[in-house]
Structures are given as structure tokens and as C-alpha cells.
Design a protein around this motif. Structure first.
Motif, PDB file in Angstrom:
ATOM      1  N   THR A 153      10.725 -18.273  -2.330  1.00  0.00           N
ATOM      2  CA  THR A 153      11.337 -16.949  -2.234  1.00  0.00           C
ATOM      3  C   THR A 153      10.589 -15.965  -3.129  1.00  0.00           C
ATOM      4  O   THR A 153      10.353 -14.811  -2.750  1.00  0.00           O
ATOM      5  N   TYR A 154      10.188 -16.425  -4.304  1.00  0.00           N
ATOM      6  CA  TYR A 154       9.384 -15.597  -5.212  1.00  0.00           C
ATOM      7  C   TYR A 154       8.087 -15.200  -4.511  1.00  0.00           C
ATOM      8  O   TYR A 154       7.665 -14.040  -4.551  1.00  0.00           O
ATOM      9  N   GLU A 155       7.443 -16.170  -3.848  1.00  0.00           N
ATOM     10  CA  GLU A 155       6.187 -15.882  -3.147  1.00  0.00           C
ATOM     11  C   GLU A 155       6.414 -14.909  -1.992  1.00  0.00           C
ATOM     12  O   GLU A 155       5.604 -14.006  -1.771  1.00  0.00           O
ATOM     13  N   GLN A 156       7.510 -15.072  -1.247  1.00  0.00           N
ATOM     14  CA  GLN A 156       7.841 -14.133  -0.173  1.00  0.00           C
ATOM     15  C   GLN A 156       7.989 -12.723  -0.738  1.00  0.00           C
ATOM     16  O   GLN A 156       7.502 -11.757  -0.149  1.00  0.00           O
ATOM     17  N   LEU A 157       8.685 -12.609  -1.853  1.00  0.00           N
ATOM     18  CA  LEU A 157       8.916 -11.309  -2.466  1.00  0.00           C
ATOM     19  C   LEU A 157       7.608 -10.701  -2.970  1.00  0.00           C
ATOM     20  O   LEU A 157       7.383  -9.493  -2.832  1.00  0.00           O
ATOM     21  N   ALA A 158       6.733 -11.524  -3.521  1.00  0.00           N
ATOM     22  CA  ALA A 158       5.435 -11.043  -4.013  1.00  0.00           C
ATOM     23  C   ALA A 158       4.620 -10.425  -2.872  1.00  0.00           C
ATOM     24  O   ALA A 158       3.913  -9.425  -3.075  1.00  0.00           O
ATOM     25  N   LEU A 159       4.734 -10.971  -1.675  1.00  0.00           N
ATOM     26  CA  LEU A 159       4.028 -10.418  -0.529  1.00  0.00           C
ATOM     27  C   LEU A 159       4.569  -9.052  -0.118  1.00  0.00           C
ATOM     28  O   LEU A 159       3.867  -8.261   0.518  1.00  0.00           O
ATOM     29  N   LEU A 160       5.799  -8.758  -0.485  1.00  0.00           N
ATOM     30  CA  LEU A 160       6.423  -7.475  -0.157  1.00  0.00           C
ATOM     31  C   LEU A 160       6.202  -6.424  -1.244  1.00  0.00           C
ATOM     32  O   LEU A 160       6.520  -5.256  -1.048  1.00  0.00           O
ATOM     33  N   ALA A 161       5.664  -6.840  -2.386  1.00  0.00           N
ATOM     34  CA  ALA A 161       5.512  -5.943  -3.531  1.00  0.00           C
ATOM     35  C   ALA A 161       4.371  -4.955  -3.321  1.00  0.00           C
ATOM     36  O   ALA A 161       3.408  -5.222  -2.597  1.00  0.00           O
ATOM     37  N   ASP A 162       4.479  -3.805  -3.991  1.00  0.00           N
ATOM     38  CA  ASP A 162       3.390  -2.834  -3.960  1.00  0.00           C
ATOM     39  C   ASP A 162       2.312  -3.265  -4.953  1.00  0.00           C
ATOM     40  O   ASP A 162       2.434  -4.308  -5.607  1.00  0.00           O
ATOM     41  N   ARG A 163       1.281  -2.464  -5.091  1.00  0.00           N
ATOM     42  CA  ARG A 163       0.148  -2.863  -5.956  1.00  0.00           C
ATOM     43  C   ARG A 163       0.532  -2.933  -7.429  1.00  0.00           C
ATOM     44  O   ARG A 163      -0.158  -3.547  -8.226  1.00  0.00           O
ATOM     45  N   ASP A 164       1.650  -2.289  -7.811  1.00  0.00           N
ATOM     46  CA  ASP A 164       2.135  -2.346  -9.186  1.00  0.00           C
ATOM     47  C   ASP A 164       3.184  -3.451  -9.378  1.00  0.00           C
ATOM     48  O   ASP A 164       3.892  -3.459 -10.385  1.00  0.00           O
ATOM     49  N   TRP A 165       3.295  -4.331  -8.406  1.00  0.00           N
ATOM     50  CA  TRP A 165       4.232  -5.456  -8.454  1.00  0.00           C
ATOM     51  C   TRP A 165       5.682  -4.985  -8.567  1.00  0.00           C
ATOM     52  O   TRP A 165       6.454  -5.463  -9.369  1.00  0.00           O
ATOM     53  N   ARG A 166       6.014  -4.011  -7.692  1.00  0.00           N
ATOM     54  CA  ARG A 166       7.380  -3.525  -7.610  1.00  0.00           C
ATOM     55  C   ARG A 166       7.858  -3.655  -6.172  1.00  0.00           C
ATOM     56  O   ARG A 166       7.058  -3.583  -5.235  1.00  0.00           O
ATOM     57  N   VAL A 167       9.174  -3.825  -6.033  1.00  0.00           N
ATOM     58  CA  VAL A 167       9.813  -3.817  -4.725  1.00  0.00           C
ATOM     59  C   VAL A 167      11.000  -2.862  -4.792  1.00  0.00           C
ATOM     60  O   VAL A 167      11.538  -2.607  -5.872  1.00  0.00           O
ATOM     61  N   SER A 168      11.395  -2.349  -3.636  1.00  0.00           N
ATOM     62  CA  SER A 168      12.545  -1.450  -3.575  1.00  0.00           C
ATOM     63  C   SER A 168      13.565  -1.990  -2.586  1.00  0.00           C
ATOM     64  O   SER A 168      13.205  -2.623  -1.598  1.00  0.00           O
ATOM     65  N   SER A 169      14.827  -1.697  -2.878  1.00  0.00           N
ATOM     66  CA  SER A 169      15.912  -2.117  -2.002  1.00  0.00           C
ATOM     67  C   SER A 169      17.107  -1.211  -2.234  1.00  0.00           C
ATOM     68  O   SER A 169      17.494  -0.979  -3.388  1.00  0.00           O
ATOM     69  N   GLU A 170      17.656  -0.689  -1.154  1.00  0.00           N
ATOM     70  CA  GLU A 170      18.851   0.150  -1.235  1.00  0.00           C
ATOM     71  C   GLU A 170      18.667   1.303  -2.229  1.00  0.00           C
ATOM     72  O   GLU A 170      19.593   1.652  -2.959  1.00  0.00           O
ATOM     73  N   GLY A 171      17.444   1.864  -2.295  1.00  0.00           N
ATOM     74  CA  GLY A 171      17.190   3.008  -3.161  1.00  0.00           C
ATOM     75  C   GLY A 171      16.844   2.681  -4.600  1.00  0.00           C
ATOM     76  O   GLY A 171      16.559   3.576  -5.380  1.00  0.00           O
ATOM     77  N   ALA A 172      16.868   1.419  -4.973  1.00  0.00           N
ATOM     78  CA  ALA A 172      16.517   1.017  -6.347  1.00  0.00           C
ATOM     79  C   ALA A 172      15.153   0.314  -6.326  1.00  0.00           C
ATOM     80  O   ALA A 172      14.821  -0.373  -5.362  1.00  0.00           O
ATOM     81  N   THR A 173      14.397   0.498  -7.389  1.00  0.00           N
ATOM     82  CA  THR A 173      13.075  -0.134  -7.512  1.00  0.00           C
ATOM     83  C   THR A 173      13.106  -1.127  -8.647  1.00  0.00           C
ATOM     84  O   THR A 173      13.665  -0.851  -9.717  1.00  0.00           O
ATOM     85  N   PHE A 174      12.507  -2.296  -8.403  1.00  0.00           N
ATOM     86  CA  PHE A 174      12.535  -3.393  -9.374  1.00  0.00           C
ATOM     87  C   PHE A 174      11.117  -3.900  -9.624  1.00  0.00           C
ATOM     88  O   PHE A 174      10.364  -4.136  -8.680  1.00  0.00           O
ATOM     89  N   SER A 175      10.783  -4.101 -10.884  1.00  0.00           N
ATOM     90  CA  SER A 175       9.498  -4.675 -11.248  1.00  0.00           C
ATOM     91  C   SER A 175       9.591  -6.202 -11.152  1.00  0.00           C
ATOM     92  O   SER A 175      10.595  -6.795 -11.545  1.00  0.00           O
ATOM     93  N   LEU A 176       8.530  -6.808 -10.651  1.00  0.00           N
ATOM     94  CA  LEU A 176       8.450  -8.264 -10.597  1.00  0.00           C
ATOM     95  C   LEU A 176       7.748  -8.829 -11.822  1.00  0.00           C
ATOM     96  O   LEU A 176       7.563 -10.035 -11.937  1.00  0.00           O
ATOM     97  N   VAL A 177       7.357  -7.922 -12.742  1.00  0.00           N
ATOM     98  CA  VAL A 177       6.633  -8.308 -13.944  1.00  0.00           C
ATOM     99  C   VAL A 177       7.598  -8.293 -15.130  1.00  0.00           C
ATOM    100  O   VAL A 177       8.209  -7.269 -15.417  1.00  0.00           O
ATOM    101  N   PRO A 178       7.712  -9.425 -15.839  1.00  0.00           N
ATOM    102  CA  PRO A 178       8.587  -9.440 -17.021  1.00  0.00           C
ATOM    103  C   PRO A 178       8.056  -8.492 -18.085  1.00  0.00           C
ATOM    104  O   PRO A 178       6.853  -8.321 -18.241  1.00  0.00           O
ATOM    105  N   ARG A 179       8.970  -7.892 -18.828  1.00  0.00           N
ATOM    106  CA  ARG A 179       8.579  -6.982 -19.921  1.00  0.00           C
ATOM    107  C   ARG A 179       8.705  -7.677 -21.246  1.00  0.00           C
ATOM    108  O   ARG A 179       9.478  -8.467 -21.519  1.00  0.00           O
TER     109      ARG A 179
END
Length: 179
Positions: A153-179
């Protein structure tokens, strides 16, 4: 009446996904204040396996029933709550495992190991933890409980991420990179 799992999420429209979420009627655990507090002798392992006194609970219907009564308090402890009792549950990592994801009409829908569907968004954010070498992604499910995304599922989500490793859903944007 036999249990009918929802269809594969990849073939569902956003409206069908939202309808599946709305159909799920959960008990009002938040409204209950049971007097009896104890230990359930249950644990949820990191792979999503539920155990009772060390033995796996092999009936999926039992796991789904228990999962519908689960909550996590502010201290991070997990509880099974009924109108008459509140029983602790030991959780190794997260209470649920996200086993699939699909993207539809600006939304990310996840299927959990309990066959539940959760649509990521402001009420169900994605959280990146760990570090760059060992990242872990979690989805807020309900009542303080989370689902850890399994590897596929992580790999599926990574394929949907933009070049900055972010995805959006329902108007919210989430980073896939831990801070």
C-alpha cells in the motif's frame, strides 16, 4: 446473514466508496462510560493479527466486531469499550493495517485489514513517521486509532505522489516524508 465484504476498491467510484463508508454503522463508544475497567488479555500484533491470551483470533467476524469497539485514549492506550466494561488491549504498532489504496476524483480511499474503507482527508489524515531510511505511514481511522500502511500500500501511494513526495485527498495535502 453471511458477511459480504465490500468489492475491490479499485473498481469503485468515489460515490460508491463514500456510500460504503456511510453504510458502516459503528456503536457509539464515545458516549459510554462503563464502571468496570479491566484487561481483555488481547493484543494486536504489528501485522494486524489479533490474539487472545497469546492465541490468534482466527474468526474474521470476531476481529471486525472487536475492532468496531476499539478506541485509543490521550495516553496512547487502546481499549475495547462496551456499555458495561472498558478492557485494555495491547497494540504493538497500530490497531489496523491499510492493505490497499485507490485514487478517485481527488480522494484516496484505503481498505483496512478489517475490510473497512477509510477516505483520507482532514478528518482522516495521513501521518509520516520514522526517518528517511525507515519511513512509516499511518492513516487516522477513528477514535484515536490508526492504520499502518503495509509495504504494498505504501508503494501504491508512492506511485501517486508528486515530485515532492506529497499526495492530496479531499482537499488536504500530506507529505510522505517523515519530518
Amino acid at each position: 446473514m453471511p458477511y459480504e465484504p465490500p468489492p475491490e476498491i479499485a473498481g469503485m467510484s468515489l460515490a460508491e466508496l463514500a456510500a460504503a463508508v456511510a453504510e458502516r454503522k459503528l456503536p457509539p463508544v464515545e458516549q459510554w462510560s462503563p464502571a468496570h475497567v479491566g484487561d481483555s488479555h488481547m493484543a494486536i500484533l504489528a501485522d494486524g493479527t489479533w490474539t487472545h491470551e497469546g492465541s490468534p483470533i482466527s474468526r474474521p467476524a470476531m476481529v471486525r466486531a472487536f475492532a468496531s469497539l476499539l478506541m485509543r485514549d490521550e495516553a496512547g492506550r487502546h481499549w475495547l469499550v462496551t456499555p458495561v466494561q472498558k478492557l485494555s488491549v495491547e497494540v504493538e504498532d497500530a490497531a489496523f493495517v491499510a492493505t490497499d489504496v485507490t485514487q478517485r476524483d481527488g480522494a484516496l480511499a484505503f481498505r483496512l485489514n478489517t475490510d473497512e474503507i477509510v477516505i483520507a482527508g482532514p478528518d482522516h489524515p495521513l501521518l509520516a513517521r520514522g526517518d528517511a531510511e525507515t519511513p512509516a505511514l499511518y492513516l487516522a481511522v477513528r477514535r484515536g486509532c490508526e492504520a499502518r500502511l503495509n509495504r504494498s500500500t505504501y508503494e501504491q501511494l508512492a506511485l501517486l505522489a508528486d515530485r515532492d513526495w506529497r499526495v492530496s485527498s479531499e482537499g488536504a495535502t500530506f507529505s510522505l516524508v517523515p519530518r
